[in-house]
Design a protein around this motif. Structure first.
Motif, mmCIF file in Angstrom:
data_model
loop_
_atom_site.group_PDB
_atom_site.id
_atom_site.type_symbol
_atom_site.label_atom_id
_atom_site.label_comp_id
_atom_site.label_asym_id
_atom_site.label_seq_id
_atom_site.Cartn_x
_atom_site.Cartn_y
_atom_site.Cartn_z
ATOM 1 N N VAL A 264 10.257 6.479 5.474
ATOM 2 C CA VAL A 264 10.626 7.124 6.736
ATOM 3 C C VAL A 264 11.643 6.260 7.490
ATOM 4 O O VAL A 264 12.577 6.768 8.106
ATOM 5 C CB VAL A 264 9.364 7.365 7.608
ATOM 6 N N PRO B 143 0.844 -1.212 0.000
ATOM 7 C CA PRO B 143 0.000 0.000 0.000
ATOM 8 C C PRO B 143 0.875 1.257 0.000
ATOM 9 O O PRO B 143 1.999 1.246 0.514
ATOM 10 C CB PRO B 143 -0.772 -0.108 1.318
ATOM 11 N N GLN C 232 5.036 0.496 15.454
ATOM 12 C CA GLN C 232 6.102 0.519 14.445
ATOM 13 C C GLN C 232 6.880 1.838 14.477
ATOM 14 O O GLN C 232 8.051 1.882 14.143
ATOM 15 C CB GLN C 232 5.564 0.207 13.037
ATOM 16 N N TRP D 30 6.685 7.872 12.312
ATOM 17 C CA TRP D 30 5.472 8.478 11.757
ATOM 18 C C TRP D 30 4.309 7.514 11.933
ATOM 19 O O TRP D 30 4.402 6.359 11.527
ATOM 20 C CB TRP D 30 5.692 8.797 10.272
ATOM 21 N N LEU E 146 5.904 4.613 4.907
ATOM 22 C CA LEU E 146 6.473 4.208 6.201
ATOM 23 C C LEU E 146 7.877 3.639 5.998
ATOM 24 O O LEU E 146 8.792 3.905 6.783
ATOM 25 C CB LEU E 146 5.580 3.157 6.874
ATOM 26 N N PRO F 193 0.714 7.160 10.631
ATOM 27 C CA PRO F 193 -0.250 7.746 9.688
ATOM 28 C C PRO F 193 -1.655 7.727 10.266
ATOM 29 O O PRO F 193 -1.950 6.978 11.193
ATOM 30 C CB PRO F 193 -0.138 6.837 8.466
ATOM 31 N N ASP G 196 -3.890 -3.479 4.719
ATOM 32 C CA ASP G 196 -4.032 -4.413 3.604
ATOM 33 C C ASP G 196 -2.680 -5.017 3.221
ATOM 34 O O ASP G 196 -2.127 -4.755 2.155
ATOM 35 C CB ASP G 196 -4.654 -3.673 2.402
ATOM 36 N N GLN G 197 -2.147 -5.803 4.148
ATOM 37 C CA GLN G 197 -0.851 -6.443 3.914
ATOM 38 C C GLN G 197 -0.910 -7.879 4.430
ATOM 39 O O GLN G 197 -1.532 -8.134 5.463
ATOM 40 C CB GLN G 197 0.261 -5.680 4.647
ATOM 41 N N ARG H 30 -4.345 6.646 8.921
ATOM 42 C CA ARG H 30 -4.934 5.310 8.737
ATOM 43 C C ARG H 30 -3.808 4.319 8.524
ATOM 44 O O ARG H 30 -3.045 4.440 7.563
ATOM 45 C CB ARG H 30 -5.857 5.287 7.515
ATOM 46 N N PRO I 282 -1.958 1.174 7.161
ATOM 47 C CA PRO I 282 -2.190 0.378 5.951
ATOM 48 C C PRO I 282 -2.314 -1.106 6.279
ATOM 49 O O PRO I 282 -1.331 -1.860 6.231
ATOM 50 C CB PRO I 282 -0.945 0.661 5.101
ATOM 51 N N VAL J 289 0.750 3.944 1.717
ATOM 52 C CA VAL J 289 1.149 4.422 3.056
ATOM 53 C C VAL J 289 2.280 3.568 3.621
ATOM 54 O O VAL J 289 3.203 4.084 4.264
ATOM 55 C CB VAL J 289 -0.068 4.439 4.007
ATOM 56 N N GLN J 290 2.235 2.255 3.341
ATOM 57 C CA GLN J 290 3.333 1.401 3.818
ATOM 58 C C GLN J 290 4.637 1.760 3.106
ATOM 59 O O GLN J 290 5.709 1.736 3.705
ATOM 60 C CB GLN J 290 2.980 -0.075 3.602
#
Lengths: 226, 275
Positions: A76, A67, B131, B68, A73, B70, B76-77, B72, B74, A69-70
């Motif tokens: 970062v 995704p 995390q 960080w 991450l 976020p 979906d992993q 939301r 994620p 956002v991942q």
């Protein structure tokens, strides 16, 4: 960097996204080797050319598995450069495994003509696949969501690049240097005589320059897009 | 860390999301970013984290280790929560086992074998929090950190923020729930119309208050009422347990004190939720 490579490979393999390209590889191999045995150089030259779009597609799927956002991450956590490089290296690991399987498969079905000398043909086959992998990864990376930002744009980039590689790679093309030498390599390996060192050096340099330009573009686009 | 003339927009033809942002965060400081939905709070936090690059200007002196969270997570992993956090620890160059302390502290132990996609929103948010904390960040960015968290986990956020700032780190967070009342000493920034300005801390929203029932000896009633008010709590009435129907209103701000109620039991076992 290796934990991120492992994480991305695990995400790709566990998520089931590897199935479509795996089926495509089987179809390609079936078409190439279904008609009987061929000299190693000829068979592997066409195998590398036929695998090119599949490897590019596989790279795009792998890079798009995570995704957005991942991916941020990860950026970062390890830094932008390492994050982008780890994605390319994960794609390279996967592509090399696919190439190894593609080169081993014909031996199971007598797809290689063993009546002629095998050594040079197999060596050239390895080179042909190695010349196809980096451009395929570059095309897949340029088509990935991190660059194209959407499914439609990504598919358009992937399909256009795959078609251009074939069309502009045909003999007599007006601008063959615009695309990586995938078709040129296949032609060189299917000639009556195997290509010599100068021809191979030219193909290798051509592929390296093309990849350098494409990956530079990828790095620039990744820098400007999150 | 400093924002030096930072401008940002999502695309060359898009409107500016942030314009001419000049601001600084000092070590040990907590900054709460306020603003309505879509004002650019998350954008500002992502610029601070280094997730987004400014279209113009620069963010200087960012600490080397950034965490960080976020808005939301994620989810979906194809990983379990435990596997994911161990991998994120490895990504940060730590031993995977170093994630375990955060798994325990954020009450994630029972969920380590659950796939991320099967986690509730609040539990996934705690994974996101874990995390970010594994690497002991010098800059912690929390985008709506209280969103979806249960009451017990909510109390951990101010604790964690205090630990990061006590160690000389900086914390930037956004909040639209008024939870920042639990962050003493925090400074506030307001994002509005694409610009950033210092702001006064907002009063906690009236709907985001709860009633806690406690029991005290009769002789300690006056002292307790005075003490609770001195601590900023509102006390509205006192009920005599020997005469359950007799409730005496107490002049002043609201709240009531009653013994052994359902809310008190929930509070004791940690399962109550803020209304």
């Amino acid at each position: 960097m290796s934990p991120l490579i492992r994480m991305r490979l695990a995400g790709f393999l566990r998520g089931g996204r590897m199935l479509p390209p795996a089926i495509a590889v089987l179809v390609v191999l079936g078409v190439i080797y279904g008609g009987g045995a061929s000299p190693a150089a000829v068979a592997y030259g066409y195998s590398a050319a036929a695998l090119f779009p599949v490897l590019a597609w596989q790279t795009k799927l792998l890079l798009d598995t995570e995704p957005d956002v991942q991916r941020r991450l990860a950026r970062v956590a390890v830094g932008a450069r390492t994050e982008a490089t780890a994605g390319l290296l994960a794609a390279a690991v996967l592509a090399l495994v696919v190439c190894a399987l593609a080169m081993g498969a014909p031996w199971l079905f007598n797809g290689i003509d063993t009546t002629k000398a095998l050594g040079p043909g197999v060596a050239l086959g390895v080179l042909a696949h190695l010349l196809a992998v980096p451009p395929a990864i570059a095309v897949g990376a340029l088509a990935s969501r991190a660059v194209t930002r959407g499914v439609r744009n990504g598919v358009a980039v992937l399909v256009t690049a795959a078609v251009l590689v074939v069309v502009l790679g045909l003999q007599g093309s007006v601008a063959p240097w615009l695309v990586p030498p995938v078709m040129a390599t296949a032609r060189a390996l299917s000639g009556r005589e195997l290509p010599g060192a100068p021809a191979l050096a030219l193909l290798t340099g051509w592929a390296a320059l093309w990849c350098a330009a494409a990956l530079l573009g990828y790095a620039q686009l990744r820098r400007s897009r999150s | 860390m400093r924002f030096d003339g930072v401008w940002f927009r999502y695309g060359r033809r898009a409107d500016w999301t942030l314009r001419e942002v000049d601001a600084a965060v000092e070590p040990g400081q907590t900054v709460v970013v306020l603003g309505r939905n879509g004002a650019g709070k998350s954008t500002l936090l992502q610029l601070a984290a280094g997730v987004l690059r400014p279209s113009r200007g620069v963010v200087r002196d960012r600490p080397p280790i950034v965490g960080w969270v976020p808005e939301r997570f994620p989810a979906d992993q194809p990983f379990t929560a435990g596997d994911y956090l161990h991998r994120m620890a490895e990504l940060r160059g730590h031993d995977p086992g170093e994630a375990d302390q955060w798994i325990e502290r954020l009450l994630l132990t029972a969920h380590t074998g659950t796939r991320l996609s099967d986690l509730s929103k609040g539990t996934a948010q705690k994974v996101g929090l874990a995390q970010a904390l594994i690497a002991r960040p010098g800059l912690l960015i929390l985008d709506e950190p209280w969103e979806g968290l249960d009451a017990v986990a909510r109390t951990l956020v101010p604790e964690i923020v205090a630990e990061v700032t006590a160690a000389g780190g900086m914390v930037l967070l956004s909040d639209h729930r008024g939870e920042t009342a639990h962050l003493p000493g925090a400074i506030h920034w307001q994002v509005a119309e694409g610009t950033l300005a210092p702001a006064e801390p907002p009063p906690p929203p009236a709907h985001d208050q709860v009633v806690i029932e406690i029991t005290v000896p009769r002789a300690a009633v006056d002292e307790t009422v005075v003490r609770l008010r001195a601590q900023g709590h509102a006390v509205s009435s006192v009920r005599d347990v020997s005469a359950p129907n007799r409730t005496e209103p107490v002049p002043g701000p609201t709240a009531s004190i009653t013994p052994g109620g359902a809310n008190a039991r929930k509070a004791a076992d940690g399962s109550w939720e803020r209304g």
